[in-house]
Design a protein around this motif. Structure first.
Motif, mmCIF file in Angstrom:
data_model
loop_
_atom_site.group_PDB
_atom_site.id
_atom_site.type_symbol
_atom_site.label_atom_id
_atom_site.label_comp_id
_atom_site.label_asym_id
_atom_site.label_seq_id
_atom_site.Cartn_x
_atom_site.Cartn_y
_atom_site.Cartn_z
ATOM 1 N N ALA A 158 0.831 -1.201 0.000
ATOM 2 C CA ALA A 158 0.000 0.000 0.000
ATOM 3 C C ALA A 158 0.867 1.253 0.000
ATOM 4 O O ALA A 158 1.862 1.339 0.729
ATOM 5 C CB ALA A 158 -0.926 0.000 1.212
ATOM 6 N N ASP A 160 0.694 5.645 0.111
ATOM 7 C CA ASP A 160 -0.183 6.771 0.440
ATOM 8 C C ASP A 160 0.656 8.035 0.623
ATOM 9 O O ASP A 160 1.696 8.004 1.287
ATOM 10 C CB ASP A 160 -0.976 6.488 1.706
ATOM 11 C CG ASP A 160 -1.967 7.583 2.019
ATOM 12 O OD1 ASP A 160 -3.065 7.578 1.417
ATOM 13 O OD2 ASP A 160 -1.654 8.446 2.849
ATOM 14 N N THR A 161 0.191 9.123 0.014
ATOM 15 C CA THR A 161 0.883 10.407 0.169
ATOM 16 C C THR A 161 0.034 11.425 0.924
ATOM 17 O O THR A 161 0.418 12.588 1.023
ATOM 18 C CB THR A 161 1.229 10.996 -1.220
ATOM 19 O OG1 THR A 161 0.015 11.126 -1.975
ATOM 20 C CG2 THR A 161 2.214 10.119 -1.966
ATOM 21 N N ARG A 164 -2.923 9.448 5.537
ATOM 22 C CA ARG A 164 -4.179 8.897 6.041
ATOM 23 C C ARG A 164 -3.990 7.869 7.146
ATOM 24 O O ARG A 164 -4.864 7.681 7.989
ATOM 25 C CB ARG A 164 -4.968 8.261 4.889
ATOM 26 C CG ARG A 164 -5.771 9.263 4.085
ATOM 27 C CD ARG A 164 -6.431 8.564 2.914
ATOM 28 N NE ARG A 164 -5.470 8.362 1.833
ATOM 29 C CZ ARG A 164 -5.501 9.038 0.688
ATOM 30 N NH1 ARG A 164 -6.421 9.960 0.498
ATOM 31 N NH2 ARG A 164 -4.604 8.816 -0.234
ATOM 32 N N THR A 166 -4.107 4.544 6.974
ATOM 33 C CA THR A 166 -5.101 3.477 6.858
ATOM 34 C C THR A 166 -4.599 2.206 7.528
ATOM 35 O O THR A 166 -3.461 1.787 7.325
ATOM 36 C CB THR A 166 -5.408 3.189 5.380
ATOM 37 O OG1 THR A 166 -5.795 4.405 4.740
ATOM 38 C CG2 THR A 166 -6.521 2.166 5.242
ATOM 39 N N GLN A 187 3.519 -1.261 3.943
ATOM 40 C CA GLN A 187 3.050 0.063 3.553
ATOM 41 C C GLN A 187 4.221 1.037 3.428
ATOM 42 O O GLN A 187 5.154 0.988 4.227
ATOM 43 C CB GLN A 187 2.064 0.610 4.589
ATOM 44 C CG GLN A 187 0.820 -0.242 4.772
ATOM 45 C CD GLN A 187 -0.119 0.345 5.813
ATOM 46 O OE1 GLN A 187 -0.737 1.386 5.589
ATOM 47 N NE2 GLN A 187 -0.238 -0.310 6.957
ATOM 48 N N ARG A 189 4.360 5.143 3.131
ATOM 49 C CA ARG A 189 3.450 6.284 3.163
ATOM 50 C C ARG A 189 4.110 7.470 3.854
ATOM 51 O O ARG A 189 5.173 7.344 4.477
ATOM 52 C CB ARG A 189 2.156 5.914 3.887
ATOM 53 C CG ARG A 189 2.330 5.611 5.364
ATOM 54 C CD ARG A 189 1.093 4.979 5.957
ATOM 55 N NE ARG A 189 1.160 4.951 7.419
ATOM 56 C CZ ARG A 189 0.305 4.291 8.200
ATOM 57 N NH1 ARG A 189 -0.674 3.595 7.645
ATOM 58 N NH2 ARG A 189 0.418 4.326 9.506
ATOM 59 N N ARG A 193 0.342 14.895 5.108
ATOM 60 C CA ARG A 193 0.015 15.086 3.695
ATOM 61 C C ARG A 193 1.242 15.617 2.947
ATOM 62 O O ARG A 193 1.847 16.596 3.358
ATOM 63 C CB ARG A 193 -1.153 16.050 3.543
ATOM 64 C CG ARG A 193 -1.534 16.324 2.075
ATOM 65 C CD ARG A 193 -2.762 17.188 1.969
ATOM 66 N NE ARG A 193 -3.937 16.484 2.439
ATOM 67 C CZ ARG A 193 -4.675 15.659 1.698
ATOM 68 N NH1 ARG A 193 -4.311 15.421 0.444
ATOM 69 N NH2 ARG A 193 -5.730 15.060 2.197
ATOM 70 N N GLY A 230 -3.028 5.341 -2.847
ATOM 71 C CA GLY A 230 -3.734 6.580 -2.553
ATOM 72 C C GLY A 230 -2.784 7.727 -2.811
ATOM 73 O O GLY A 230 -2.251 8.336 -1.865
ATOM 74 N N VAL A 231 -2.538 7.992 -4.100
ATOM 75 C CA VAL A 231 -1.468 8.907 -4.509
ATOM 76 C C VAL A 231 -1.926 9.694 -5.725
ATOM 77 O O VAL A 231 -2.887 9.311 -6.407
ATOM 78 C CB VAL A 231 -0.185 8.120 -4.849
ATOM 79 C CG1 VAL A 231 0.332 7.345 -3.648
ATOM 80 C CG2 VAL A 231 -0.436 7.162 -6.025
ATOM 81 N N TYR A 257 -9.618 2.331 -5.408
ATOM 82 C CA TYR A 257 -10.526 2.670 -4.316
ATOM 83 C C TYR A 257 -11.775 3.318 -4.900
ATOM 84 O O TYR A 257 -11.719 4.351 -5.559
ATOM 85 C CB TYR A 257 -9.873 3.630 -3.322
ATOM 86 C CG TYR A 257 -10.779 3.915 -2.137
ATOM 87 C CD1 TYR A 257 -10.963 2.949 -1.156
ATOM 88 C CD2 TYR A 257 -11.464 5.119 -2.036
ATOM 89 C CE1 TYR A 257 -11.800 3.173 -0.072
ATOM 90 C CE2 TYR A 257 -12.309 5.358 -0.962
ATOM 91 C CZ TYR A 257 -12.478 4.382 0.021
ATOM 92 O OH TYR A 257 -13.319 4.610 1.085
#
Length: 583
Positions: A158, A160-161, A164, A166, A187, A189, A193, A230-231, A257
């Motif tokens: 996973a 993410d930037t 979050r 998650t 992950q 991330r 943010r 999520g990027v 997603y």
């Protein structure tokens, strides 16, 4: 950038708000010739943007990406100039990851244009590693084992930037719900943010490449990966570019997603569902000719022995029995075959054609099976002419799947009953003494015909399983099991003629927006087997020792014995409705 560079612009125009002219104006060194490849012109659907959750034809998106990449590689091979590929637009992140995966090392330079959230000018992001800058914009790497793990499950990765945080259970649950064992979740991330800029893009590319080289290696026995992103689009492309096929392996799930859950898009390497070309060598042509000869023999037998009184009542108008037999006798089969259609019947012209496709599907069948199938298919298709279902309107009618299933079932039953009546008449007492055996033989032949085409088109596993196809297999497998309980000729019509529907529900799936089919991906824990016959309901839910969801994979892999085991148990338990002639 040199003016002689080969510039290729791939436009991801799956979501609205993408102007090709606007994007071209942002490219450097304007020139007279520039290659523009739009995914929608390559077959990708146009979708409403999130949060819309309407069904997505993911294979069409995958095919479009593959088509764009193939064209880029073809163009690059035809020039000595430096190739620069620009990727820009709006669409699912899975499409950007897939594009990055297709350009891991083969293209000289790749640049992603992305629009800031809320609008504005498209900004260029060069997807190149910056070795001098050792910063780590993604400052949290979680769940990465320090030592190799022995698990053969699937690994979730996973990214993410958005800070979050998650919980990994979201990704773990997705993998388990898709039917794979879980090896682990890792992950990468940002704790806060992260604003992705042209300055930190280089370190991001380097960090992603290192992570995608290291993390999968911690699970050397894994069955595959599942990517969750999520990027922004440029980072999604960089994730794909970091996935060397030699490292990540042959089963990488791309997910998207779509509120409130992740959805499986497709796997990489992408496998398009295309039919295998017919073999053209002399031995294959001869084998098809032998099938045609056997089928002609079967049809000759049919014409010799089938009489109007053998045709079942209640389907044809009573006065049309003689006409049906006359039309059967008048039909001519040309000596040659056609590559275009598996079967074509033109009653108005007095001819029918056995195409090379249908002959190839039966090459591995026995001569008796080839003769029997010819009888079934000709009687079935000739009845379709009375039903006004013809080659000229089949495609449009086929979109109404439930209607077509009912029409097809009526034609199957008509052909089956006619052949049973013919055998009972010709073979007399002997045939009446083995009604169940003969009935099962013809139903086996129906299933054999369906399976032969699926084997030819998809091989030993049906990766693409339309729900309508699943229902047809289940229906005839149920009828095969019911046929074992038939003792008298009078029971045949009682078994075949009431309306029958067999269905697994609910099932996870997607909509094929080209054919308007629901394509089944998997069963879910709540999947049950439902049957409706003669207006009566049979319901077979999951319980200890009975798992209806296993029928999905059994049908995919032509698991005859496994399907029959379930159907025999259902018929035995619900005999008052499914075998009432024996109660």
């Amino acid at each position: 950038m040199a003016s002689q560079d080969l510039q290729i612009l791939i436009v991801v125009d799956i979501y609205p708000g993408v102007s090709v002219e606007e994007l071209k104006a942002e490219l450097p060194a304007e020139r007279d010739e520039r290659i523009v490849l739009q995914l929608t012109k390559l077959g990708a659907p146009q979708l409403a943007p999130p949060p819309d959750t309407s069904p997505v034809d993911w294979p069409a998106i995958g095919k479009a990406v593959e088509g764009a990449a193939a064209r880029v590689h073809e163009l690059q091979a035809s020039t000595s100039s430096t190739t620069v590929v620009f990727i820009a637009g709006k669409g699912p992140l899975a499409a950007f990851i897939h594009l990055g995966y297709k350009f891991t090392k083969s293209v000289h330079r790749t640049i992603v244009l992305n629009q800031p959230h809320g609008g504005g000018r498209w900004e260029p992001f060069t997807i190149e590693s910056t070795t001098a800058d050792e910063s780590e914009p993604l400052d949290e790497a979680l769940g990465v084992p320090s030592e190799p793990q022995p698990s053969d499950g699937r690994v979730g990765i996973a990214f993410d930037t958005a800070g979050r945080g998650t919980d990994k259970s979201v990704f773990a649950s997705f993998i388990k719900n898709e039917g794979d064992p879980l090896a682990g979740v890792v992950q990468l991330r940002s704790s806060q943010r992260l604003l992705v800029t042209q300055n930190n893009m280089g370190p991001l590319v380097r960090q992603l490449a290192q992570f995608m080289s290291m993390a999968p290696a911690r699970y050397p026995d894994r069955r595959g990966l599942a990517i969750f992103a999520g990027v922004p689009a440029q980072v999604a492309f960089a994730i794909g570019k970091a996935m060397s096929p030699n490292v990540v392996g042959n089963s990488v799930w791309l997910t998207e997603y779509r509120q409130p859950n992740y959805e499986l898009a497709y796997s990489l390497p992408f496998q398009a569902s295309t039919e295998a070309p017919l073999p053209k060598d002399a031995a294959s042509i001869l084998a098809r000719r032998r099938v045609l000869d056997a089928m002609k023999d079967g049809i000759a037998e049919l014409r010799t022995y089938l009489k109007p009184e053998h045709l079942p009542t209640g389907i044809l108008p009573e006065g049309d029995r003689e006409k049906y037999i006359s039309r059967l006798a008048e039909l001519e089969l040309p000596n040659d075959t056609t590559e275009d259609e598996p079967f074509e019947l033109r009653v108005i012209e007095g001819r029918y054609t056995m195409g090379a496709g249908i002959l190839q599907a039966l090459v591995n069948s026995t001569v008796d099976q080839q003769r029997s199938f010819a009888k079934l298919v000709l009687l079935h298709e000739l009845l379709h002419d009375w039903q006004t279902l013809r080659s000229t309107n089949y495609t449009s009618i086929g979109r109404a799947s439930f209607v077509l299933e009912q029409v097809d079932y009526a034609a199957d039953v008509f052909a089956l009953q006619a052949l049973m009546n013919m055998e009972l008449d010709i073979d007399g007492r002997r045939a009446h003494g083995e009604v169940s055996k003969r009935l099962r033989g013809w139903i086996d032949m129906i299933l054999h015909g369906i399976q032969s085409f699926d084997l030819m088109e998809q091989g030993v596993k049906m990766e693409r399983l339309p729900e309508r196809r699943l229902r047809r297999y289940l229906l005839w497998h149920l009828q095969l099991s019911r046929a074992a309980t038939v003792k008298q000729a009078a029971h045949v019509e009682e078994m075949l003629r009431p309306a029958l529907t067999v269905e697994l529900a609910p099932l996870a799936g997607r909509i094929d927006t080209e054919r308007y089919d629901k394509v089944v991906t998997r069963a879910v824990p709540e999947t049950e087997l439902f049957i409706a016959t003669g207006g009566h309901l049979v319901r077979a839910p999951k319980r200890p020792g009975f798992e209806p969801g296993t029928l999905v994979e059994a049908v995919r892999t032509y698991g005859h014995e496994a399907i029959q085991k379930v159907m025999v148990a259902v018929v035995d338990e619900h005999r008052s409705k499914l075998a009432r002639w024996n109660t």
